[in-house]
Every structure is written in C-alpha cells, then in structure tokens.
Design a protein around this motif. Structure first.
Motif, PDB file in Angstrom:
ATOM      1  N   HIS A   1      -1.603  20.786   4.273  1.00  0.00           N
ATOM      2  CA  HIS A   1      -0.631  19.530   4.141  1.00  0.00           C
ATOM      3  C   HIS A   1       0.287  19.867   2.985  1.00  0.00           C
ATOM      4  O   HIS A   1      -0.259  19.873   1.822  1.00  0.00           O
ATOM      5  CB  HIS A   1      -1.326  18.169   3.761  1.00  0.00           C
ATOM      6  N   VAL A   2       1.660  19.500   3.288  1.00  0.00           N
ATOM      7  CA  VAL A   2       2.651  19.680   2.234  1.00  0.00           C
ATOM      8  C   VAL A   2       3.370  18.238   2.129  1.00  0.00           C
ATOM      9  O   VAL A   2       3.825  17.940   3.307  1.00  0.00           O
ATOM     10  CB  VAL A   2       3.566  20.926   2.243  1.00  0.00           C
ATOM     11  N   ARG A   3       3.310  17.526   1.110  1.00  0.00           N
ATOM     12  CA  ARG A   3       3.913  16.138   1.152  1.00  0.00           C
ATOM     13  C   ARG A   3       4.774  16.116  -0.158  1.00  0.00           C
ATOM     14  O   ARG A   3       4.534  16.641  -1.197  1.00  0.00           O
ATOM     15  CB  ARG A   3       2.889  15.302   1.060  1.00  0.00           C
ATOM     16  N   VAL A   4       5.826  15.438   0.006  1.00  0.00           N
ATOM     17  CA  VAL A   4       6.794  15.054  -0.949  1.00  0.00           C
ATOM     18  C   VAL A   4       6.943  13.465  -1.036  1.00  0.00           C
ATOM     19  O   VAL A   4       7.287  12.850   0.162  1.00  0.00           O
ATOM     20  CB  VAL A   4       8.266  15.590  -0.498  1.00  0.00           C
ATOM     21  N   GLY A   5       6.925  12.946  -2.098  1.00  0.00           N
ATOM     22  CA  GLY A   5       6.849  11.541  -2.246  1.00  0.00           C
ATOM     23  C   GLY A   5       7.416  11.213  -3.574  1.00  0.00           C
ATOM     24  O   GLY A   5       7.723  11.874  -4.481  1.00  0.00           O
ATOM     25  N   TYR A   6       6.972   9.594  -3.788  1.00  0.00           N
ATOM     26  CA  TYR A   6       7.308   8.986  -5.106  1.00  0.00           C
ATOM     27  C   TYR A   6       5.987   8.103  -5.442  1.00  0.00           C
ATOM     28  O   TYR A   6       5.611   7.232  -4.404  1.00  0.00           O
ATOM     29  CB  TYR A   6       8.488   8.099  -5.076  1.00  0.00           C
ATOM     30  N   ASP A   7       5.602   8.078  -6.547  1.00  0.00           N
ATOM     31  CA  ASP A   7       4.373   7.321  -7.033  1.00  0.00           C
ATOM     32  C   ASP A   7       4.942   6.435  -8.032  1.00  0.00           C
ATOM     33  O   ASP A   7       5.418   6.833  -9.173  1.00  0.00           O
ATOM     34  CB  ASP A   7       3.241   8.119  -7.232  1.00  0.00           C
ATOM     35  N   ASP A   8       5.059   5.148  -8.036  1.00  0.00           N
ATOM     36  CA  ASP A   8       5.437   4.227  -8.911  1.00  0.00           C
ATOM     37  C   ASP A   8       4.634   4.167 -10.246  1.00  0.00           C
ATOM     38  O   ASP A   8       4.887   3.152 -11.156  1.00  0.00           O
ATOM     39  CB  ASP A   8       6.063   3.058  -8.549  1.00  0.00           C
ATOM     40  N   ASN A   9       3.488   4.410 -10.371  1.00  0.00           N
ATOM     41  CA  ASN A   9       2.436   4.324 -11.357  1.00  0.00           C
ATOM     42  C   ASN A   9       1.289   5.322 -11.140  1.00  0.00           C
ATOM     43  O   ASN A   9       0.179   5.289 -10.985  1.00  0.00           O
ATOM     44  CB  ASN A   9       1.701   2.848 -11.018  1.00  0.00           C
ATOM     45  N   ILE A  10       1.903   6.526 -11.788  1.00  0.00           N
ATOM     46  CA  ILE A  10       0.975   7.803 -11.598  1.00  0.00           C
ATOM     47  C   ILE A  10      -0.363   7.619 -12.401  1.00  0.00           C
ATOM     48  O   ILE A  10      -1.493   8.425 -12.253  1.00  0.00           O
ATOM     49  CB  ILE A  10       1.865   8.940 -12.075  1.00  0.00           C
ATOM     50  N   TYR A  11      -0.198   7.024 -13.564  1.00  0.00           N
ATOM     51  CA  TYR A  11      -1.625   6.894 -14.441  1.00  0.00           C
ATOM     52  C   TYR A  11      -2.203   5.671 -14.137  1.00  0.00           C
ATOM     53  O   TYR A  11      -3.446   5.299 -14.836  1.00  0.00           O
ATOM     54  CB  TYR A  11      -0.904   6.763 -15.803  1.00  0.00           C
TER      55      TYR A  11
ATOM     56  N   GLY B   1       6.454   5.747 -13.264  1.00  0.00           N
ATOM     57  CA  GLY B   1       6.511   6.501 -11.931  1.00  0.00           C
ATOM     58  C   GLY B   1       7.159   8.017 -12.069  1.00  0.00           C
ATOM     59  O   GLY B   1       7.595   8.521 -13.040  1.00  0.00           O
ATOM     60  N   SER B   2       6.772   8.571 -10.860  1.00  0.00           N
ATOM     61  CA  SER B   2       7.315   9.996 -10.588  1.00  0.00           C
ATOM     62  C   SER B   2       7.469  10.258  -9.336  1.00  0.00           C
ATOM     63  O   SER B   2       6.599  10.232  -8.555  1.00  0.00           O
ATOM     64  CB  SER B   2       6.360  10.982 -11.430  1.00  0.00           C
ATOM     65  N   ALA B   3       8.351  11.263  -9.196  1.00  0.00           N
ATOM     66  CA  ALA B   3       8.451  11.931  -7.619  1.00  0.00           C
ATOM     67  C   ALA B   3       7.276  13.008  -7.594  1.00  0.00           C
ATOM     68  O   ALA B   3       7.295  13.578  -8.787  1.00  0.00           O
ATOM     69  CB  ALA B   3       9.751  12.509  -7.600  1.00  0.00           C
ATOM     70  N   PHE B   4       6.810  13.476  -6.587  1.00  0.00           N
ATOM     71  CA  PHE B   4       5.946  14.476  -6.570  1.00  0.00           C
ATOM     72  C   PHE B   4       6.002  15.401  -5.573  1.00  0.00           C
ATOM     73  O   PHE B   4       6.500  15.099  -4.267  1.00  0.00           O
ATOM     74  CB  PHE B   4       4.537  13.729  -6.856  1.00  0.00           C
ATOM     75  N   VAL B   5       5.437  16.390  -5.379  1.00  0.00           N
ATOM     76  CA  VAL B   5       5.127  17.579  -4.490  1.00  0.00           C
ATOM     77  C   VAL B   5       3.618  17.615  -4.450  1.00  0.00           C
ATOM     78  O   VAL B   5       3.017  18.203  -5.348  1.00  0.00           O
ATOM     79  CB  VAL B   5       5.959  18.722  -4.432  1.00  0.00           C
TER      80      VAL B   5
ATOM     81  N   ALA C   1      -5.349  -5.034 -18.092  1.00  0.00           N
ATOM     82  CA  ALA C   1      -5.961  -4.085 -17.207  1.00  0.00           C
ATOM     83  C   ALA C   1      -5.585  -4.052 -15.604  1.00  0.00           C
ATOM     84  O   ALA C   1      -5.489  -3.221 -14.975  1.00  0.00           O
ATOM     85  CB  ALA C   1      -7.534  -4.048 -17.174  1.00  0.00           C
ATOM     86  N   GLU C   2      -4.657  -5.179 -15.530  1.00  0.00           N
ATOM     87  CA  GLU C   2      -4.164  -5.222 -14.459  1.00  0.00           C
ATOM     88  C   GLU C   2      -2.831  -4.496 -14.135  1.00  0.00           C
ATOM     89  O   GLU C   2      -2.137  -4.065 -15.019  1.00  0.00           O
ATOM     90  CB  GLU C   2      -3.671  -6.757 -13.977  1.00  0.00           C
ATOM     91  N   TYR C   3      -2.810  -4.121 -12.645  1.00  0.00           N
ATOM     92  CA  TYR C   3      -1.619  -3.213 -12.418  1.00  0.00           C
ATOM     93  C   TYR C   3      -1.580  -3.216 -10.919  1.00  0.00           C
ATOM     94  O   TYR C   3      -2.380  -3.416 -10.053  1.00  0.00           O
ATOM     95  CB  TYR C   3      -1.918  -1.542 -12.879  1.00  0.00           C
ATOM     96  N   ASP C   4      -0.374  -2.804 -10.475  1.00  0.00           N
ATOM     97  CA  ASP C   4       0.286  -2.542  -8.865  1.00  0.00           C
ATOM     98  C   ASP C   4       0.473  -1.033  -9.057  1.00  0.00           C
ATOM     99  O   ASP C   4       0.899  -0.502  -9.909  1.00  0.00           O
ATOM    100  CB  ASP C   4       1.111  -3.267  -8.545  1.00  0.00           C
ATOM    101  N   ARG C   5       0.176  -0.360  -7.795  1.00  0.00           N
ATOM    102  CA  ARG C   5       0.499   0.873  -7.642  1.00  0.00           C
ATOM    103  C   ARG C   5       1.075   0.943  -6.131  1.00  0.00           C
ATOM    104  O   ARG C   5       0.454   0.681  -5.057  1.00  0.00           O
ATOM    105  CB  ARG C   5      -0.619   1.747  -7.895  1.00  0.00           C
ATOM    106  N   ASN C   6       2.175   1.782  -5.868  1.00  0.00           N
ATOM    107  CA  ASN C   6       2.880   2.082  -4.819  1.00  0.00           C
ATOM    108  C   ASN C   6       3.017   3.581  -4.656  1.00  0.00           C
ATOM    109  O   ASN C   6       3.810   4.156  -5.612  1.00  0.00           O
ATOM    110  CB  ASN C   6       4.066   1.267  -4.456  1.00  0.00           C
ATOM    111  N   ARG C   7       2.752   4.094  -3.420  1.00  0.00           N
ATOM    112  CA  ARG C   7       3.065   5.539  -3.412  1.00  0.00           C
ATOM    113  C   ARG C   7       3.647   5.787  -1.849  1.00  0.00           C
ATOM    114  O   ARG C   7       3.140   5.365  -0.813  1.00  0.00           O
ATOM    115  CB  ARG C   7       1.701   6.309  -3.655  1.00  0.00           C
TER     116      ARG C   7
END
Length: 395
Positions: free
Chosen positions: A32-42, A49-53, A380-386
């Motif tokens: 699987h090769v995926r390209v995307g964006y994660d708005d809360n990588i930690y 946020g960061s783009a990723f491969v 400690a609360e957070y949201d994460r979208n990927r």
C-alpha cells in the motif's frame, strides 16, 4: 544495534526458518502506498499538522508441515515520511506467528506470538511528542482437549510486555515518583465449552486470571474473573456471542498499599450478512483494563464498536468503522504517584475507506480517519483528522 532491531531480527529469523521447513506454502503479498495529510500528527491539543507519504507492506503465509501441523505467518512493516514531522521518517512493525498442532485426535495445541512497534494509543498521556513509540510482545499458548462429541475443555496462558522508547515515560523514577509505564503482564484462563444444539448453540463457562506489573515500584493490579456465555448461530446470515461474569481485583500502589475492587464483566458481539456483498458487525464490552494514565494503575473500561462493508459493484467497495471507549478511573485505583480523585476519559474514532479494483492486481483507494479525545483534563483533549489517497498492489 538497538533493542527494536534485535527483537525484529530474531523474530524474522525464526519466521524464515519455519517457512523453509514447510512442505507446502501459500504466500500472499500486498503493498500500500498512500499520500495524505494529518492535521495532528502528535495527537496533542495544539495539533501540529503535516503531509505524509506511507508505504505499508503486507506479507502473509500459510505453511503446512504435515497433516497434523500448520502455521500462519504475518508481517506488516510500515514506513512513513512526514514533511513537517520530527523525526521526518518513522517506521512501525507488526509481526504475528501462530503454530497449530494436533497432538492426538483429542488434543490440539496452539502457540502464537505477536511483536509490534507502534505509536501511542489515543488516550495515552505525557509521552514526548517526538518519541511516541513502544515495543510490545504478546506470547500466548492454548491447549484444547475433546471430552466427547459435544464438549471440550481449553486452558491457556500468556506473557505480554511493553517498553516505551521515551524512557522518562516508561522507566520508574523513584526520586520523583514518575513514569513507570513499561509493564509486564501474566495471564491465564480455563474454560469448558459444550454444544447444546449442533451447529447452532454452544455454552461456555470459565475463569480468567491476570497479573499486571508496572516498572519499578509503581505497582500494578491482579484480577480474577469468572464468566459464562453463549455462542449462537441465529440464522445462516447472523451469528452472535455473549459473555457475562464478575471480576475481583486487587490494586497495588507506590507505597505498597493494596485496594480491593469488584466489578461486572460483560462482552457481546454480533455479525450480520444480509447479502453476499454486505456485512455488519457490532461489539460491546465492560471490564477492568490496564491504565492509560500514569496516576492510576487500573481502569474500568466501557467499549462500543460498529463496522460495515459493502461491495457496490464487483470492483468498488466501501468500509467504515466506529469505536467509542470510555475509561473510568476510580480514586482507589491510584498508583500513589499523585493525590487524585475520580477521573473519566473517552476516545472516539471513525474510519472510512473506499477501494476501486483497476485490474486483477491493482487497486486505487481513498480513506479518512477521525479521532477525538474527551477528558476531565481539558489540556489532554484533542481532535485529529487524516485523509489519504493511495494505490494497492496485490499478488
């Protein structure tokens, strides 16, 4: 050579030796090769946020050594490059092996081991943003013995450990009474299973024991659960199971004091296939569980799960899952590290994925993940979208 590489090398050597010795092999490969964006990588409140491969390799094999012995091997390394991450390149590992052996016509032995190198779960606190991974290994063994055509007994045992890369979080600091999140866990179970209606209903009764110890003097907990339940084939398209019982636990803290606790145990699930192209499943559970908060040594955990998959056409399919976990920490579950009161923490995750089969071996995909942590500690609360799009090769 670091500890992670050594463990992985040993595991892969054992897997390779077993594969060579097999008389028959069925090997499957996917990439699987995926390209995307994660708005809360930690997975933090601030949300960097960061783009990723990502490149995910999936290699599985079914090995037959004889008519009485077979093995299943599964290896999934993942390599992820994050444009704005620190570190930029991270790797994960997931390696699973299971051996099945018929000792006799009545006795059946199963041995399994799972090694993982993964990122922290959604509810874990206080890990360094740039050092969030852990090593985990879970070794299990089980023996089934058939008593007669309608009943059998099963006994099992296991050993699990976890070691964090962030030693300040994983190792116990006796000077400051902090950390200690590395752990070992011993577990055992015994059950009696009887078929009440052939291919339709079976009943189960059993006990589970567990001893969980954190690093150093932080403490841990011991638990004993007795339960009964039923597995049911309602129709050709619907199956379900249920388990109901009670757990007695003893929680140990830093100062050596011990607190006793008891709580119900509940587990149930159902699978429904209305057609050959559509499946639904759901689970519900309530039990004691290891802590994901350094101030406590145990939690009461309530969990819900839903999943669905549908083949829109012969080439297009969609799948979605939902998971909701509520962690309830009673003040008496404290590790003794801090003076604490009752504390609640919950985590919601949603996933959706669509796949289109271009030809026999190639697929294009798109996926979405949402994670949300809700806690009595607002920091400690957070949201994460990927989001991602990708290509999958299957051989």
């Amino acid at each position: 050579m670091n500890r992670k590489s050594l463990h992985l090398m040993v595991a892969l050597s054992l897997v390779g030796g077993a594969s060579y010795a097999a008389k028959e092999r069925v090997v499957r490969f996917q990439n699987h090769v995926r390209v995307g964006y994660d708005d809360n990588i930690y997975a933090t409140k601030d949300g960097d946020g960061s783009a990723f491969v990502t490149d995910i390799v999936n290699l599985s094999a079914k090995l037959n050594f004889s008519t009485r012995t077979d093995a299943l091997l599964y290896w999934q390394p993942e390599f992820q490059y994050r444009v704005d991450g620190d570190p930029e390149l991270i790797t994960y590992q997931d390696l699973y092996a299971r051996l099945n052996h018929a000792i006799s016509q009545q006795a059946f032995l199963t041995l399994s081991d799972r090694f993982r190198y993964q990122q922290k779960e959604g509810q874990v606190d206080d890990v360094d943003d740039f050092n969030q991974n852990y090593i985990e290994n879970d070794l299990l063994g089980a023996l089934e013995y058939t008593l007669n055509p309608v009943s059998y007994v099963k006994v099992g045992a296991g050993y699990e450990f976890r070691v964090w890369d962030d030693s300040d979080y994983g190792k116990w600091d006796s000077d400051n009474n902090t950390g200690g999140n590395d752990y070992t866990q011993l577990k055992g179970d015994a059950s009696y299973i009887r078929q009440l209606k052939p291919n339709k209903t079976q009943a189960i009764g059993g006990v589970n024991v567990l001893s969980h110890s954190y690093d150093g003097d932080r403490g841990g907990y011991d638990s004993f659960t007795f339960m009964g339940g039923v597995d049911q084939n309602f129709t050709a398209n619907m199956t379900g199971f249920g388990r109901l019982g009670y757990t007695f636990a003893s929680i140990d803290g830093v100062d050596g004091a011990s607190e006793d606790s008891s709580s119900p145990y509940l587990e149930m699930g159902m699978d429904y296939n209305p057609s050959a192209r559509t499946t639904f499943n759901g689970t519900f559970g309530y039990s004691v569980y290891r802590s994901q908060n350094s101030s406590y040594n145990m939690q009461d955990r309530l969990s819900f799960g839903l999943g669905a998959r549908h083949d829109i056409t012969a080439k297009i399919n969609i799948a979605a899952t939902m998971s909701y976990i509520i962690s309830m920490y009673d003040a008496k579950y404290t590790s003794g590290v801090n003076s604490v009161s009752d504390f609640d923490d919950s985590f919601l995750s949603l996933t959706a994925r669509c796949s289109y089969q271009v030809n026999r071996n190639n697929f294009v995909e798109a996926g979405y993940y949402f994670g949300k942590r809700m806690s009595d500690a607002s920091s400690a609360e957070y949201d994460r979208n990927r989001f991602d799009v990708g290509w999958r090769l299957r051989l």
